[in-house]
Design an enzyme around this catalytic site. Structure first.
Site, PDB file in Angstrom:
ATOM      1  N   ASP A  60       1.197   2.982  -8.743  1.00  0.00           N
ATOM      2  CA  ASP A  60       1.709   1.608  -8.723  1.00  0.00           C
ATOM      3  C   ASP A  60       2.951   1.537  -9.611  1.00  0.00           C
ATOM      4  OD1 ASP A  60       1.850  -1.145  -8.345  1.00  0.00           O
ATOM      5  OD2 ASP A  60       0.676  -1.551 -10.131  1.00  0.00           O
ATOM      6  N   THR A  93       6.833  -3.513  -5.931  1.00  0.00           N
ATOM      7  CA  THR A  93       7.358  -3.176  -7.266  1.00  0.00           C
ATOM      8  C   THR A  93       8.089  -1.828  -7.263  1.00  0.00           C
ATOM      9  OG1 THR A  93       5.173  -2.298  -7.805  1.00  0.00           O
ATOM     10  CG2 THR A  93       5.671  -4.492  -8.585  1.00  0.00           C
ATOM     11  N   THR A  94       7.652  -0.900  -6.405  1.00  0.00           N
ATOM     12  CA  THR A  94       8.325   0.399  -6.331  1.00  0.00           C
ATOM     13  C   THR A  94       9.633   0.268  -5.552  1.00  0.00           C
ATOM     14  OG1 THR A  94       6.139   1.419  -6.304  1.00  0.00           O
ATOM     15  CG2 THR A  94       7.972   2.823  -5.712  1.00  0.00           C
ATOM     16  N   ASP A 391      -2.753  -6.350  -5.790  1.00  0.00           N
ATOM     17  CA  ASP A 391      -1.625  -6.337  -4.842  1.00  0.00           C
ATOM     18  C   ASP A 391      -2.060  -6.907  -3.494  1.00  0.00           C
ATOM     19  OD1 ASP A 391      -0.076  -5.217  -6.747  1.00  0.00           O
ATOM     20  OD2 ASP A 391       0.108  -3.238  -5.843  1.00  0.00           O
TER      21      ASP A 391
END
Length: 549
Positions: A60, A93-94, A391
């Site tokens: 994550d 987020t990545t 998520d």
């Protein structure tokens, strides 16, 4: 009178102009490279060691960057992006870090050719507006009441995560939890998963034993061993006040002259406790929860009235119980009324799981608050499952607010890339080149997906470009094989809100860093340990101060 002389002390680290811009680009690329391998279903895990000696295994992006310590201010700014993305939409987020790093890298050649940063920023902003229009055009609506469609959507968000082996179970957990806490008020929809959907991790058992409770679970036991541990359809009172002797607010002194005074003092305390308990007993509850303590005497009176008491409940848990059972939290026992009693709970029970006792308040009618009970072999695995589940819940929540879906697997990014490349030909002047660089940068998402599963990125990207050039906007990358597939058949879709937020955050961050032309650190090399650029002008002290006379 002589004019003051300002001395620029040599202890100040300073990077100006081109050097500062190159330094920022390098920092952004470095952060992006750290988590580039964490994109897609074939992503690698990172093993992080925290200062306390604990180990975190995760892919994550937000969890990784939270643990990474950096000195460079631009790198810190990049890490802040993933936190913003996580708080805003909970997913992507990545992607946001990879895109921001790529935008910065693509801007570097123009900076080296002396193109002014403001020109580049203007082109980036124009590209952002056009990109959002493309996302709107290729998005399709979804029916939030259709469970099969919603499960497919949530499945695509956790297909890239560690827990995709149990994706059917986890998707159902996430969707059930979000549907439970949805509340309609005055035509507005409220979905507060942070406050009302709590995750309880209990090591032991099988992952398949995880479930969403139609109520609340607490890590608590009854205060007295003889109190009832199972009650059907209980009447529940929630308190925010102690069932103990009232103590003075400030320093209170009592002067006792003889033994009778002392006995009278004890008697007053007992009378206080009895009066409190009588007020509670008057509304005939079966269960009392309080955020404060319960004295031994109060336990005695409650036990005589066949009332079960649980003490020192967290305020957040008390709020959840109040919402689940329809009770009001009472701050003063004098204000306790019949309507404050919660009656919507079907079953109160206390069970032992492993070594600990847990209180279950379940079978609530229309609870609007829930607890997700996660079971698993170890704490590390449970922590990772919890991150992935958060998520998945965020994705489901976003769709309740904005029920549009964009194709996943890099299809959206490729569609924007092709459209921006066409648009760049209609622009005049220098702006068209930075504008076109955004189009090239967006290919980094499908390219990374191909690379992470060992595919031939040049060959597959060419095939994908050809598909999009003919208007097939739903074609993207199969993250497991590295080949191109139609997302309509493959079934990987992402919320419109996540895609738009990812692009906005990445481009705005790149624009912000491009405007920096000076990095000043007021901490001398001796103090900072000799390396890195320190981002703290407020820490300028001692001999390193500006304006020293």
């Amino acid at each position: 009178m002589q004019a003051p002389v300002i001395v620029m002390n040599t202890n100040i680290d300073r990077e100006t102009g081109r050097k500062a811009q190159v330094s920022n680009v390098t920092a952004a690329k470095t952060v992006a490279d750290i988590i580039r391998t964490c994109l897609g279903p074939r992503s690698m895990l990172k093993m992080l060691l925290d200062p306390m000696g604990g180990v975190v295994l995760t892919n994550d992006g937000n969890a990784i960057l939270r643990e990474v310590e950096v000195v460079h201010p631009a790198a810190k700014s990049m890490i802040e992006l993933s936190r913003t993305q996580d708080e805003e939409v909970g997913d992507g987020t990545t992607s946001v870090i990879i895109l921001a790093g790529e935008f910065m890298a693509q801007a570097l050649p123009y900076l080296e050719r002396n193109v002014h940063p403001i020109v580049i920023i203007s082109a980036f902003k124009k590209a952002l507006e056009d990109a959002i229009k493309v996302i709107d055009d290729i998005s399709k609506p979804i029916n939030v009441e259709d469970e099969a469609e919603m499960l497919n959507l949530v499945k695509s968000s956790i297909g890239t995560k560690f827990m995709n082996r149990w994706s059917d179970l986890m998707c159902k957990l996430a969707l059930t939890a979000v549907k439970t806490v949805v509340k309609e008020e005055d035509g507005k929809r409220e979905v507060d998963i942070k406050r009302y959907a709590r995750v309880e991790k209990v090591p032991g058992g099988e992952i398949e034993d995880s479930k969403v409770l139609d109520g609340v679970m607490l890590n608590k036991d009854v205060t007295h061993a003889s109190m009832r541990r199972k009650i059907e359809n209980p009447r529940i009172v929630l308190l925010d006040c102690p069932l103990e002797y009232k103590k003075g607010e400030s320093q209170t002194a009592a002067e006792i002259m003889d033994e009778n005074h002392w006995n009278r003092l004890l008697q007053i305390e007992e009378e206080q406790i009895k009066e409190m308990c009588d007020r509670i007993i008057s509304v005939k509850p079966d269960l009392v929860f309080t955020e404060k303590g319960v004295s031994d005497l109060a336990q005695h009176y409650l036990l005589k009235a066949n009332i079960t008491a649980i003490r020192r409940v967290r305020k957040t848990d008390n709020n959840r119980i109040a919402r689940a059972v329809g009770a009001g939290i009472v701050n003063r026992l004098e204000d306790l009324k019949e309507e404050d009693v919660g009656t919507k709970c079907g079953l109160f029970s206390i069970e032992k799981i492993g070594d600990e006792y847990f209180t279950f308040i379940t079978k609530c009618e229309n609870p609007k608050a829930c607890t997700i009970l996660l079971r698993g072999p170890s704490k590390d695995i449970l922590n990772e499952i919890e991150r992935n589940l958060q998520d998945a819940m965020c994705v489901a929540r976003n769709v309740f607010f904005n029920s549009l879906l964009a194709p996943g697997g890099g299809a959206t990014e490729m569609a924007i890339s092709v459209k921006l490349s066409e648009n760049s030909k209609t622009l005049e002047g220098i702006e068209q080149w930075p504008y076109k660089s955004i189009a090239e940068s967006l290919e980094v998402i499908p390219r990374t997906l191909i690379q992470n599963c060992g595919g031939n990125s040049i060959k597959v990207l060419t095939q994908l470009r050809a598909k999009h050039a003919t208007g097939n906007h739903s074609w993207g990358i199969d993250g497991l094989t590295g080949n191109i597939v139609d997302m309509n058949e493959y079934g990987v879709w992402e919320p419109h809100a996540v895609k738009v937020q990812t692009l906005k955050t990445a481009i705005e961050a790149a624009c912000l860093l491009l405007r920096v032309d000076d990095i000043v650190s007021g901490v001398s090399k001796k103090k900072s340990g000799g390396g890195g650029v320190q981002p703290a002008p407020q820490e300028m002290e001692g001999e390193g101060e500006l304006g020293e006379r």
